[in-house]
Structure formats: C-alpha cells, structure tokens
Scaffold this motif. Structure first.
Motif, PDB file in Angstrom:
ATOM      1  N   VAL A 125       0.723  -1.050  -0.084  1.00 44.89           N
ATOM      2  CA  VAL A 125      -0.153  -0.057   0.019  1.00 44.89           C
ATOM      3  C   VAL A 125       0.790   1.333   0.157  1.00 44.89           C
ATOM      4  CG1 VAL A 125      -0.130   0.169   2.518  1.00 44.89           C
ATOM      5  CG2 VAL A 125      -2.155   0.827   1.059  1.00 44.89           C
ATOM      6  N   ARG A 126       2.159   1.049   0.458  1.00 42.72           N
ATOM      7  CA  ARG A 126       2.947   2.343   0.338  1.00 42.72           C
ATOM      8  C   ARG A 126       3.285   2.530  -1.046  1.00 42.72           C
ATOM      9  NH1 ARG A 126       7.735   0.399   4.451  1.00 42.72           N
ATOM     10  NH2 ARG A 126       7.498  -1.478   3.037  1.00 42.72           N
ATOM     11  N   GLU A 127       3.308   1.920  -1.909  1.00 39.34           N
ATOM     12  CA  GLU A 127       3.565   2.290  -3.476  1.00 39.34           C
ATOM     13  C   GLU A 127       2.336   3.079  -3.908  1.00 39.34           C
ATOM     14  OE1 GLU A 127       4.320  -0.899  -6.153  1.00 39.34           O
ATOM     15  OE2 GLU A 127       5.475  -2.297  -4.381  1.00 39.34           O
ATOM     16  N   ALA A 188      -4.734  -2.985  -0.402  1.00 34.87           N
ATOM     17  CA  ALA A 188      -4.314  -3.427   0.830  1.00 34.87           C
ATOM     18  C   ALA A 188      -5.003  -4.472   1.431  1.00 34.87           C
ATOM     19  CB  ALA A 188      -4.481  -2.132   1.768  1.00 34.87           C
ATOM     20  N   LEU A 189      -6.384  -4.694   1.228  1.00 36.46           N
ATOM     21  CA  LEU A 189      -7.099  -5.870   1.769  1.00 36.46           C
ATOM     22  C   LEU A 189      -6.824  -6.832   0.840  1.00 36.46           C
ATOM     23  CD1 LEU A 189     -10.473  -4.049   2.372  1.00 36.46           C
ATOM     24  CD2 LEU A 189      -8.711  -4.606   4.121  1.00 36.46           C
ATOM     25  N   LYS A 190      -6.569  -6.833  -0.547  1.00 39.39           N
ATOM     26  CA  LYS A 190      -6.481  -7.887  -1.151  1.00 39.39           C
ATOM     27  C   LYS A 190      -4.951  -8.746  -0.650  1.00 39.39           C
ATOM     28  CE  LYS A 190      -4.691  -7.607  -5.188  1.00 39.39           C
ATOM     29  NZ  LYS A 190      -4.655  -6.978  -6.875  1.00 39.39           N
ATOM     30  N   LEU A 191      -3.912  -7.679  -0.395  1.00 37.69           N
ATOM     31  CA  LEU A 191      -2.686  -8.325  -0.096  1.00 37.69           C
ATOM     32  C   LEU A 191      -2.899  -8.658   1.322  1.00 37.69           C
ATOM     33  CD1 LEU A 191      -0.435  -5.211  -1.427  1.00 37.69           C
ATOM     34  CD2 LEU A 191      -0.560  -7.548  -2.209  1.00 37.69           C
ATOM     35  N   PHE A 193      -5.330 -10.350   2.787  1.00 40.20           N
ATOM     36  CA  PHE A 193      -5.860 -11.631   2.734  1.00 40.20           C
ATOM     37  C   PHE A 193      -4.985 -12.811   1.986  1.00 40.20           C
ATOM     38  CE2 PHE A 193     -10.136  -9.426   2.510  1.00 40.20           C
ATOM     39  CZ  PHE A 193     -10.277  -9.447   3.910  1.00 40.20           C
ATOM     40  N   SER A 194      -4.218 -12.311   1.200  1.00 43.81           N
ATOM     41  CA  SER A 194      -3.078 -13.242   0.548  1.00 43.81           C
ATOM     42  C   SER A 194      -1.862 -13.382   1.543  1.00 43.81           C
ATOM     43  CB  SER A 194      -2.694 -12.485  -0.748  1.00 43.81           C
ATOM     44  OG  SER A 194      -1.798 -11.270  -0.585  1.00 43.81           O
ATOM     45  N   GLY A 195      -1.954 -13.048   2.567  1.00 43.91           N
ATOM     46  CA  GLY A 195      -0.779 -13.309   3.693  1.00 43.91           C
ATOM     47  C   GLY A 195       0.165 -12.145   3.914  1.00 43.91           C
ATOM     48  N   VAL A 196       0.074 -10.912   3.146  1.00 45.03           N
ATOM     49  CA  VAL A 196       1.054  -9.895   3.356  1.00 45.03           C
ATOM     50  C   VAL A 196       0.382  -8.732   4.163  1.00 45.03           C
ATOM     51  CG1 VAL A 196       2.778  -8.294   2.210  1.00 45.03           C
ATOM     52  CG2 VAL A 196       2.229 -10.403   1.444  1.00 45.03           C
ATOM     53  N   ASN A 197       0.304  -8.727   5.363  1.00 44.12           N
ATOM     54  CA  ASN A 197      -0.523  -7.690   6.102  1.00 44.12           C
ATOM     55  C   ASN A 197      -0.271  -6.498   5.864  1.00 44.12           C
ATOM     56  OD1 ASN A 197      -2.272  -6.751   8.084  1.00 44.12           O
ATOM     57  ND2 ASN A 197      -1.312  -7.593   9.867  1.00 44.12           N
ATOM     58  N   GLN A 198      -1.311  -5.524   5.288  1.00 49.26           N
ATOM     59  CA  GLN A 198      -0.962  -4.389   5.043  1.00 49.26           C
ATOM     60  C   GLN A 198      -1.567  -3.265   6.339  1.00 49.26           C
ATOM     61  OE1 GLN A 198       0.622  -2.983   2.403  1.00 49.26           O
ATOM     62  NE2 GLN A 198       1.242  -5.338   2.381  1.00 49.26           N
ATOM     63  N   LEU A 199      -2.416  -3.910   7.255  1.00 51.16           N
ATOM     64  CA  LEU A 199      -3.279  -3.116   8.198  1.00 51.16           C
ATOM     65  C   LEU A 199      -2.255  -2.453   9.046  1.00 51.16           C
ATOM     66  CD1 LEU A 199      -6.145  -5.676   8.948  1.00 51.16           C
ATOM     67  CD2 LEU A 199      -5.872  -3.856   7.169  1.00 51.16           C
ATOM     68  N   PHE A 200      -1.187  -2.841   9.353  1.00 54.73           N
ATOM     69  CA  PHE A 200      -0.467  -1.969  10.249  1.00 54.73           C
ATOM     70  C   PHE A 200       0.387  -0.878   9.604  1.00 54.73           C
ATOM     71  CE2 PHE A 200       2.366  -5.238   8.468  1.00 54.73           C
ATOM     72  CZ  PHE A 200       3.500  -4.751   8.037  1.00 54.73           C
ATOM     73  N   TYR A 201       0.184  -0.604   8.374  1.00 50.92           N
ATOM     74  CA  TYR A 201       0.741   0.670   7.708  1.00 50.92           C
ATOM     75  C   TYR A 201      -0.458   1.940   8.039  1.00 50.92           C
ATOM     76  CZ  TYR A 201       4.013  -2.293   5.186  1.00 50.92           C
ATOM     77  OH  TYR A 201       5.008  -3.007   4.929  1.00 50.92           O
ATOM     78  N   PRO A 202       0.270   2.996   8.510  1.00 53.08           N
ATOM     79  CA  PRO A 202      -0.800   4.112   8.578  1.00 53.08           C
ATOM     80  C   PRO A 202      -1.285   4.616   7.336  1.00 53.08           C
ATOM     81  CG  PRO A 202       1.583   4.618   8.827  1.00 53.08           C
ATOM     82  CD  PRO A 202       1.604   3.220   8.860  1.00 53.08           C
ATOM     83  N   GLN A 203      -0.813   4.261   6.272  1.00 55.51           N
ATOM     84  CA  GLN A 203      -1.313   4.662   4.920  1.00 55.51           C
ATOM     85  C   GLN A 203      -2.562   4.006   4.629  1.00 55.51           C
ATOM     86  OE1 GLN A 203       1.742   3.675   5.472  1.00 55.51           O
ATOM     87  NE2 GLN A 203       3.195   5.116   4.571  1.00 55.51           N
ATOM     88  N   THR A 204      -2.719   2.736   5.011  1.00 51.71           N
ATOM     89  CA  THR A 204      -4.132   2.187   5.024  1.00 51.71           C
ATOM     90  C   THR A 204      -5.186   2.677   5.562  1.00 51.71           C
ATOM     91  OG1 THR A 204      -2.716  -0.242   4.638  1.00 51.71           O
ATOM     92  CG2 THR A 204      -5.211  -0.189   5.067  1.00 51.71           C
ATOM     93  N   TRP A 205      -4.849   3.139   6.757  1.00 52.98           N
ATOM     94  CA  TRP A 205      -6.033   3.869   7.686  1.00 52.98           C
ATOM     95  C   TRP A 205      -6.319   5.094   6.964  1.00 52.98           C
ATOM     96  CZ3 TRP A 205      -8.613   0.465  10.140  1.00 52.98           C
ATOM     97  CH2 TRP A 205      -7.917  -0.676  10.697  1.00 52.98           C
TER      98      TRP A 205
END
Length: 353
Positions: A125-127, A188-191, A193-205
């Motif tokens: 999600v940082r990209e 972010a959610l797709k990644l 669910f595929s095993g690469v957690n993006q929820l701890f990135y502030p960009q997601t929120w």
C-alpha cells in the motif's frame, strides 16, 4: 404565507383534535421534501440503500483487481439492469430508442473491456501512497478539494435548489477521490488476505478515512439532488461527470495510458462516448410511448403530491392545439358568499387548492 393559511384552514375544516401537531408535521414534511432529509424516514429508501451498499461492496472488490478506467465506465450496465427491472416489475414500457440506448451501453462496455490497460503490479500500500503523493496528483486533489469546499460553503446555500450542477458537482468531484482511495484500500485488503498484512501501515487507515469522509458527503448531496430535481436528469449528468473525473484521476495517479498506444486510447474514448450516448438516449426516452408519446394529462411536477395542489388540463381532443408553455389552467372557484363577508377563502372540495 398564503399556502400556510390554506393548510391551516383545511386542518380546521377536517375537525382535527390535534391541529397544531398535524399542521407542524405537514409543514415539516413540505420543508424537508425539497433537498432536506425526509428520505431518512422512508423504509423503501433504506431498502434501496442496503441494496446499493451490497452492490458497492462487489464494486469495491472489482477495483482491487482491475484498473479504475475499466471498472467505472462499466457502471453503465447497472442502468440497463434498472431499465429491465422497471420494465418487468414496475410495468414501465421501454421505448424503442430506450432499447437502442441499452444496446449502445453494451457495445461501449465491450469496447472498453477489450482495450482496457492491464492492472499495475503493486506489492504494498506504500506504493499506492507514493503514487498519490506525487506532485501531479497532489495538484489534482488540491483543486478538487478546494472546488468542493467552495461549492459547499458558498454556492450551495445560494443556488443549490435551482441549479442541478451544484449538488452533482460536489458528488462528482469527491467521487473521483473516493474511487482512488477505494482502489488503494482494496489493494491493501487483497494483499492482507493473501498473507501480506497491510493493516499496520498508517497509509491504509489514511485511505480508509478518506473513503469514509468522501462517501458520507457524496450520499448527502446525491440524495439532495435526487430529492430536488428529476431523477431522469440527475442520473445521466452524474454518471457523465463522475466517470469523466474518475478517468482523469486514474490517468494522473496510476498513469494508465503510459502503457498503451494511441490506438488503444482512442478506442477506449470511443467506447466511453458510446456509453454516454446510450445513457442519455435511455433516460431521454424513458417516459415516451411508442405510439403517441407522453400526454399532458399524465405529467406532473416532482413535488406535486407533496403540496397537495392539482391542476386540470384540457381534454385530450384539445391537446393538439396546446403547448406546454401556454396550457390554460382550470382553477377551482371560490364561493362568493365567503368573499362578500371578507372571510378566509374556502373551497367546496378540500382535496384541491
């Protein structure tokens, strides 16, 4: 003041035991019926809203797997489904030109689907955040936010009830930012669910906050537009503005056209114009009849039922020599007995004004 006086007289003549409460409720219903919030108490509105949310969840998932320049124009297919359901469930006859409009929407959608760009490979999600913070898209987002704030705080109070472009402009401008944020959140959610957690990135929120803010504002002003103006006019204008701004935002942020040749770009634009033509044709002819067209005796203003006013048009045999601009009205006559006594105006039939 005249309308309120007539309403008071009608309630008194009905012999209402709770005149004040009924009158205030009537006035509130009339005032909130014009760009207000009266739709919030309608069960049918909530059924439609829940159905729309379910559909938008599926649309949300689509943005995670396909470019916005492909997903957004394909929203015209919902117009075809709506026309088909109205024809079968509501018994609304679809004009021949309406069927042609549906065909144009299908042709344009197929054209865009066959020449749409490939989805960009994104691993984090940082990209997406880096793409959103580039100078080009930051300039676009700044212009959109400033324009939306100017419309909300300066233009809406003065012209919101008279100019259809004001409400739709707010929805369309914020809608382009909504789609970009939805796409980022979907990735972010797709990644995740595929095993690469993006929820701890502030960009997601941050993207989630933008989606919540823009969507709530869009729903508010879109309902005001639908409540104030004719749906047949609001729908195609909103679709054109929203889709056009979304394509512009997607091209700036994700650089979709950088991976395509000029032929593909022109073909996509032709498909988009074809969809627009079908959409306008479908909405323009939705009230037409194959044989005689719409008659004056069946056309009413949007809020005629709310104000309890009625007009009596000429018989059908005289309609050939009358146009919409010079249509004489047959108004109820007052009782001369009351006029002579200078009493408030009363009508023998309280169902009409």
């Amino acid at each position: 003041h005249l309308l309120k006086s007539l309403e008071r007289q009608i309630f008194r003549n009905r012999g209402s035991t709770n005149f004040s409460a009924e009158y205030n409720k009537s006035v509130y219903a009339h005032e909130t019926g014009y760009g207000g919030y009266s739709y919030l108490v309608e069960p049918l509105w909530w059924i439609g809203m829940i159905s729309m949310i379910v559909g938008e969840i599926a649309n949300f998932a689509a943005y995670a797997f396909a470019p916005a320049i492909l997903v957004t124009p394909l929203g015209a297919l919902s117009i075809i489904i709506s026309a088909a359901l109205a024809h079968s469930i509501l018994q609304e006859k679809l004009h021949t030109f309406g069927i042609l409009g549906c065909v144009l929407c299908v042709v344009g959608s197929i054209t865009i689907a066959l020449h749409a760009p490939q989805e960009r490979d994104i691993d984090s999600v940082r990209e997406v955040w880096d793409l959103a913070t580039e100078p080009a898209f930051l300039s676009y987002a700044t212009i959109v936010v400033v324009a939306a704030l100017v419309l909300i705080y300066f233009v809406v109070p003065q012209h919101g009830q008279t100019n259809i472009m004001v409400y739709i402009g707010v929805c369309s401008l914020l809608g382009s930012l909504t789609v970009m944020s939805v796409k980022a959140l979907g990735i972010a959610l797709k990644l995740t669910f595929s095993g690469v957690n993006q929820l701890f990135y502030p960009q997601t929120w941050a993207f989630a906050l933008i989606v919540a803010t823009c969507v709530s504002t869009q729903i508010n002003y879109l309902n005001k537009a639908l409540d104030t103006f004719n749906t047949a006019v609001v729908s195609p204008i909103y679709y054109v503005m929203f889709t056009s701004l979304t394509i512009i935002a997607s091209v700036i942020m994700f650089k979709d056209w950088d991976r395509q040749n000029p032929t593909q770009i022109v073909t996509e634009m032709c498909g988009f114009v074809t969809i627009l033509s079908g959409t306008f044709l479908l909405h323009k002819t939705k009230d037409m009849n194959d044989s005689t067209g719409p008659t004056l005796s069946t056309r009413r203003s949007k809020h005629a039922s709310q104000t309890a006013f009625a007009i009596e048009v000429l018989p059908l045999k005289y309609q050939d020599c009358v146009d919409d601009e010079t249509l004489p009205l047959s108004l109820p006559k007052a009782d001369n007995h009351y006029l002579m006594q200078e009493l408030p105006l009363r009508y023998k039939d309280l169902n009409i004004a």
